[in-house]
Design an enzyme around this catalytic site. Structure first.
Site, PDB file in Angstrom:
ATOM      1  N   ASP A 214     -18.286  12.341  10.841  1.00 46.36           N
ATOM      2  CA  ASP A 214     -18.906  13.671  10.851  1.00 46.36           C
ATOM      3  C   ASP A 214     -18.019  14.605  11.671  1.00 46.36           C
ATOM      4  O   ASP A 214     -17.939  14.493  12.899  1.00 46.36           O
ATOM      5  CB  ASP A 214     -20.305  13.562  11.471  1.00 46.36           C
ATOM      6  CG  ASP A 214     -21.061  14.891  11.399  1.00 46.36           C
ATOM      7  OD1 ASP A 214     -20.467  15.937  11.748  1.00 46.36           O
ATOM      8  OD2 ASP A 214     -22.235  14.876  10.997  1.00 46.36           O
TER       9      ASP A 214
ATOM     10  N   THR B  25     -31.863  15.245   2.413  1.00 49.04           N
ATOM     11  CA  THR B  25     -31.729  15.701   1.023  1.00 49.04           C
ATOM     12  C   THR B  25     -30.292  16.077   0.663  1.00 49.04           C
ATOM     13  O   THR B  25     -29.971  16.235  -0.517  1.00 49.04           O
ATOM     14  CB  THR B  25     -32.594  16.953   0.789  1.00 49.04           C
ATOM     15  OG1 THR B  25     -32.089  17.996   1.638  1.00 49.04           O
ATOM     16  CG2 THR B  25     -34.053  16.691   1.127  1.00 49.04           C
TER      17      THR B  25
ATOM     18  N   ARG C 110     -26.325  21.145   6.536  1.00 46.01           N
ATOM     19  CA  ARG C 110     -26.665  20.220   5.454  1.00 46.01           C
ATOM     20  C   ARG C 110     -27.792  19.306   5.907  1.00 46.01           C
ATOM     21  O   ARG C 110     -27.626  18.552   6.866  1.00 46.01           O
ATOM     22  CB  ARG C 110     -25.413  19.405   5.087  1.00 46.01           C
ATOM     23  CG  ARG C 110     -25.600  18.548   3.859  1.00 46.01           C
ATOM     24  CD  ARG C 110     -24.323  17.838   3.471  1.00 46.01           C
ATOM     25  NE  ARG C 110     -24.135  16.595   4.182  1.00 46.01           N
ATOM     26  CZ  ARG C 110     -23.451  15.564   3.709  1.00 46.01           C
ATOM     27  NH1 ARG C 110     -22.844  15.643   2.532  1.00 46.01           N
ATOM     28  NH2 ARG C 110     -23.307  14.470   4.401  1.00 46.01           N
TER      29      ARG C 110
ATOM     30  N   ASP D 220     -19.643  16.642  14.632  1.00 48.31           N
ATOM     31  CA  ASP D 220     -19.964  15.816  15.802  1.00 48.31           C
ATOM     32  C   ASP D 220     -18.697  15.388  16.538  1.00 48.31           C
ATOM     33  O   ASP D 220     -18.663  15.363  17.770  1.00 48.31           O
ATOM     34  CB  ASP D 220     -20.756  14.574  15.368  1.00 48.31           C
ATOM     35  CG  ASP D 220     -22.214  14.904  15.085  1.00 48.31           C
ATOM     36  OD1 ASP D 220     -22.697  15.932  15.586  1.00 48.31           O
ATOM     37  OD2 ASP D 220     -22.856  14.136  14.348  1.00 48.31           O
TER      38      ASP D 220
HETATM   39  C1  PRP Z   1     -20.874  18.941   7.185  1.00 44.90           C
HETATM   40  C2  PRP Z   1     -19.438  19.420   6.941  1.00 44.90           C
HETATM   41  C3  PRP Z   1     -19.587  20.348   5.779  1.00 44.90           C
HETATM   42  C4  PRP Z   1     -20.675  19.710   4.978  1.00 44.90           C
HETATM   43  C5  PRP Z   1     -20.058  18.927   3.851  1.00 44.90           C
HETATM   44  O1  PRP Z   1     -21.549  19.901   7.915  1.00 44.90           O
HETATM   45  O2  PRP Z   1     -18.869  20.041   8.062  1.00 44.90           O
HETATM   46  O3  PRP Z   1     -19.963  21.659   6.140  1.00 44.90           O
HETATM   47  O4  PRP Z   1     -21.384  18.825   5.869  1.00 44.90           O
HETATM   48  O5  PRP Z   1     -21.030  18.396   3.055  1.00 44.90           O
HETATM   49  P1  PRP Z   1     -21.345  18.875   1.567  1.00 44.90           P
HETATM   50  O6  PRP Z   1     -20.029  19.101   0.862  1.00 44.90           O
HETATM   51  O7  PRP Z   1     -22.103  17.711   1.008  1.00 44.90           O
HETATM   52  O8  PRP Z   1     -22.182  20.116   1.658  1.00 44.90           O
HETATM   53  P2  PRP Z   1     -22.955  19.663   8.627  1.00 44.90           P
HETATM   54  O9  PRP Z   1     -24.079  20.095   7.762  1.00 44.90           O
HETATM   55  O10 PRP Z   1     -23.010  18.273   9.159  1.00 44.90           O
HETATM   56  O11 PRP Z   1     -22.930  20.742   9.788  1.00 44.90           O
HETATM   57  P3  PRP Z   1     -21.968  20.910  11.051  1.00 44.90           P
HETATM   58  O12 PRP Z   1     -20.658  21.456  10.521  1.00 44.90           O
HETATM   59  O13 PRP Z   1     -22.727  21.906  11.856  1.00 44.90           O
HETATM   60  O14 PRP Z   1     -21.811  19.587  11.729  1.00 44.90           O
END
Ligand code: PRP
Length: 209
Positions: free
Chosen positions: A200, A108, A104, A203
């Site tokens: 997060d 944006t 994500r 993380d």
């Molecule tokens: C986070 C989380 C979800 C997403 C949720 O992932 O683990 O996959 O964001 O957000 P959304 O419903 O608004 O799409 P991230 O992109 O931080 O990646 P990661 O799992 O690699 O930390």
């Protein structure tokens, strides 16, 4: 419209509190996510069909039940969804695991797919998409479209915490997908994070940032 199931079992709720706690360190966070995933697996499989089987107990022949051959596929959304896989496999050890990489964009909030590797027979499997967070719903929405495009027919979504905004997106875009949450939180903040949430998840699981 897909149903939303909030799994309010006391053990799930208790452990979720410590997952949310910012003082919980990486090791304990990982263990708790694993444990909650296993407890959620117990609930999410509750309506799996059974079939009768004749069994010889040491006492007599009896009519008993076994699972009616439902094949399961676990689909963690990378990276954070990986933290839920082992807990699920504890209860569903024969499940196949497919991976969908979704990142994500922090500015944006748009999801970007960067990896897809799935079992060859996903159309025959009951797929359970795993991601700790359902925030805007963009990542889960895209992951589910990606699975459907490749032939998936039965999909459930399992997250630890969801925001109403994300739930609405999945319900509108995928009315055939039931959503299982440990908690439905208040809302998203201006940065697109779930509040009160748990921070997060990626993380915190992997000690990055
Ligand atoms: C986070 C989380 C979800 C997403 C949720 O992932 O683990 O996959 O964001 O957000 P959304 O419903 O608004 O799409 P991230 O992109 O931080 O990646 P990661 O799992 O690699 O930390």
């Amino acid at each position: 419209m897909g149903n939303v199931h909030v799994l309010d079992h006391p053990l799930i709720q208790h452990k979720l509190t410590y997952i949310r706690d910012k003082h919980t360190g990486t090791k304990e966070f990982r263990e708790l996510v694993d444990e909650v995933a296993a407890l959620m697996a117990f609930e999410i499989t509750r309506n799996f069909p059974l079939q009768e089987k004749t069994t010889e107990t040491p006492m007599m022949e009896a009519t008993t039940n076994v699972l009616a051959g439902k094949k399961v596929g676990l689909i963690p959304i990378l990276r954070a969804g990986l933290g839920m896989v082992d807990g699920m496999l504890n209860l569903i050890p024969a499940a196949r695991v497919g991976h969908v990489g979704m990142y994500r964009d922090p500015e944006t909030l748009t999801p970007h797919e960067y990896y897809v590797k799935l079992p060859s027979d996903i159309e025959e499997r009951e797929l359970i998409v795993l991601d700790p967070m359902l925030a805007t719903g963009g990542s889960a929405n895209d992951a589910i479209y990606s699975l459907k495009k490749r032939g998936a027919r039965q999909i459930r979504l399992m997250c630890l915490v969801g925001a109403p905004e994300g739930v609405e997106v999945i319900q509108n875009e995928h009315p055939d997908v039931d959503i299982f949450l440990a908690a439905l939180d208040e809302r998203l903040n201006d940065d697109g994070f779930i509040v009160p949430g748990l921070g997060d998840a990626g993380d915190r699981l992997y000690g990055t940032k």
